[in-house]
Design an enzyme around this catalytic site. Structure first.
Site, PDB file in Angstrom:
ATOM      1  N   SER A  81      -1.055  -8.266   7.688  1.00 56.34           N
ATOM      2  CA  SER A  81      -0.387  -9.138   6.711  1.00 56.34           C
ATOM      3  C   SER A  81       0.629 -10.045   7.389  1.00 56.34           C
ATOM      4  CB  SER A  81       0.295  -8.290   5.634  1.00 56.34           C
ATOM      5  OG  SER A  81      -0.652  -7.503   4.946  1.00 56.34           O
ATOM      6  N   ASP A  88       0.790  -1.236   0.000  1.00 51.66           N
ATOM      7  CA  ASP A  88       0.000   0.000   0.000  1.00 51.66           C
ATOM      8  C   ASP A  88       0.821   1.285   0.000  1.00 51.66           C
ATOM      9  OD1 ASP A  88      -1.913  -1.935   0.231  1.00 51.66           O
ATOM     10  OD2 ASP A  88      -2.692  -1.285   2.161  1.00 51.66           O
ATOM     11  N   GLY A 119      -1.504  -1.266  10.919  1.00 53.70           N
ATOM     12  CA  GLY A 119      -2.673  -1.695  10.171  1.00 53.70           C
ATOM     13  C   GLY A 119      -2.370  -2.805   9.195  1.00 53.70           C
ATOM     14  N   CYS A 120      -2.076  -2.432   7.957  1.00 47.19           N
ATOM     15  CA  CYS A 120      -1.925  -3.429   6.904  1.00 47.19           C
ATOM     16  C   CYS A 120      -0.658  -4.272   7.054  1.00 47.19           C
ATOM     17  CB  CYS A 120      -1.969  -2.746   5.543  1.00 47.19           C
ATOM     18  SG  CYS A 120      -3.558  -1.925   5.252  1.00 47.19           S
ATOM     19  N   ILE A 121       0.402  -3.710   7.633  1.00 54.06           N
ATOM     20  CA  ILE A 121       1.603  -4.514   7.870  1.00 54.06           C
ATOM     21  C   ILE A 121       1.319  -5.560   8.936  1.00 54.06           C
ATOM     22  CG2 ILE A 121       4.006  -4.493   8.648  1.00 54.06           C
ATOM     23  CD1 ILE A 121       3.597  -3.240   5.884  1.00 54.06           C
TER      24      ILE A 121
END
Length: 212
Positions: A156, A31, A151-153
């Site tokens: 994942s 992202d 968040g996305c880290i």
């Protein structure tokens, strides 16, 4: 827990394991789009150093022949595919298909032969083909770069672990809008789900693959 006991002491002896690098890594760049780098964006995170580190890491991966896979968030104009996530975080409207904030950060545009995985939620794995792609390619590990750490880290990293891949979070190549939140999430991911490694370690790992 005593009032003066720090987190590291509290976790000692329980959450200190290391997995180490795998043999067939892929680099996942998560992202890294203009929404996080444009000062006019509500998602602006001020993580320009993270971008520079990710570009450096990508160059090392490419030189070693390690696949680079990118993720971005893309929503239908109606935002219906954003579900509860979009209800919770209104700023996700910046990722409606075609919005300029969804453009790749400058200097990190994918090459034509590099995969892009589009998603609607935090994890690079949730609702995407990423796990199948990595398995089909014989990969045992993923190095994670991008935003945001909390968040996305994090999502994942947890999902990589749960799918059976070794997650390696490259410290300088991930970032968040608040340093305290960034550090806390690095600490906890390193304790429970994967290994947080320095940029120099990751580059040396890629260099060793190139030598072999």
């Amino acid at each position: 827990m005593g009032e003066k006991e720090d987190a590291k002491s509290n976790y000692a002896g329980v959450f200190e394991g290391r997995i180490g690098f795998g043999e067939r890594p892929a680099l996942i760049i998560i992202d890294m789009v203009e929404a996080y780098f444009d000062p006019g964006s509500p998602l602006h995170a001020g993580v320009e150093d993270t971008l520079a580190a990710a570009i450096e890491l990508r160059a090392a991966a490419r030189a070693a022949g390690v696949p680079v896979i990118y993720t971005n968030v893309v929503f239908h104009p109606s935002m219906r595919d954003g579900g509860r996530f979009a209800q919770k975080v209104g700023a996700l409207a910046n990722f409606v298909r075609g919005n300029a904030m969804g453009a790749w950060a400058k200097g990190l545009e994918p090459a034509e032969d590099e995969l892009v995985v589009s998603k609607q939620y935090a994890s690079a794995f949730f609702g995407t083909s990423l796990a199948s792609t990595l398995t089909a390619g014989g990969h045992d590990s993923v190095l994670l770069a991008g935003v945001s750490t909390s968040g996305c880290i994090r999502a994942s990293c947890v999902d990589a672990c749960q799918h059976g891949f070794i997650p390696l979070v490259v410290e300088e190549a991930v970032g968040d809008r608040h340093e305290g939140v960034h550090r806390a999430n690095l600490f906890d991911m390193n304790a429970k789900y994967g290994d947080v490694v320095r940029l120099a370690e990751a580059k040396e790992h890629f260099a060793q693959i190139a030598r072999n």
